[in-house]
Design a protein around this motif. Structure first.
Motif, PDB file in Angstrom:
ATOM      1  N   ASN A  54       0.821  -1.204   0.000  1.00 58.09           N
ATOM      2  CA  ASN A  54       0.000   0.000   0.000  1.00 58.09           C
ATOM      3  C   ASN A  54       0.858   1.259   0.000  1.00 58.09           C
ATOM      4  OD1 ASN A  54      -2.439  -1.367   0.116  1.00 58.09           O
ATOM      5  ND2 ASN A  54      -2.446  -1.452   2.335  1.00 58.09           N
ATOM      6  N   SER A  57      -2.909   3.554   3.337  1.00 54.04           N
ATOM      7  CA  SER A  57      -3.619   2.414   3.922  1.00 54.04           C
ATOM      8  C   SER A  57      -4.705   2.846   4.900  1.00 54.04           C
ATOM      9  CB  SER A  57      -2.618   1.508   4.653  1.00 54.04           C
ATOM     10  OG  SER A  57      -3.265   0.407   5.228  1.00 54.04           O
ATOM     11  N   GLN A  69     -10.051  -2.882   3.727  1.00 56.23           N
ATOM     12  CA  GLN A  69      -9.889  -1.459   4.030  1.00 56.23           C
ATOM     13  C   GLN A  69     -11.166  -0.657   3.802  1.00 56.23           C
ATOM     14  OE1 GLN A  69      -6.200   0.425   2.889  1.00 56.23           O
ATOM     15  NE2 GLN A  69      -5.406  -1.556   2.223  1.00 56.23           N
TER      16      GLN A  69
END
Length: 133
Positions: A54, A57, A69
């Protein structure tokens, strides 16, 4: 199908590929065995490593049900803002002094903002320049 390919026959067709993708769970071990034989025949024990890291994130505004996420999922995913271009370049995987075969960066949203896109492009420019990709 695997035997045909191993014997130097025609490559897999689109229809056959879709049949493999739509195979049942019962057929999974047979599919895995066939793919293993084909890979071993053409590539030996070599693998191609792809890294997903990522660049930003957590706290994604999207509501994708499959993603850890997503704003609708409660997980312990580490949250951090968009990395700088220097951080992205520093995180590029290295193998024998060269960039890994693939570097995939995720920014956890439908599309990056204008400034995030500029950061991504800057990092890509330097990664290509450093690793002569």
């Amino acid at each position: 199908m695997a035997n045909r390919i191993l014997d130097g026959g025609e490559p897999i067709t689109r229809k056959e590929a879709l049949a493999v993708l739509n195979s049942s769970d019962v057929e999974l071990l047979d599919v895995l065995q066939a793919t293993c034989l084909i890979r071993k025949n053409f590539f030996g024990k070599k693998i191609s490593l792809h890294v997903l890291k990522n660049a930003k994130s957590g706290a994604c505004p999207e509501n994708c049900s499959f993603c850890s996420q997503s704003k609708s999922v409660s997980t312990e995913v580490e949250e951090y803002p968009m990395e700088s271009a220097d951080e992205i370049v520093a995180g590029a995987p290295r193998r024998n002094g060269h960039a890994g075969s693939a570097l995939l960066r995720d920014s956890n949203s439908r599309a990056p903002s204008e400034s995030e896109m500029q950061t991504i492009c800057e990092a890509a420019f330097f990664i290509r320049r450093i690793f002569l990709i």
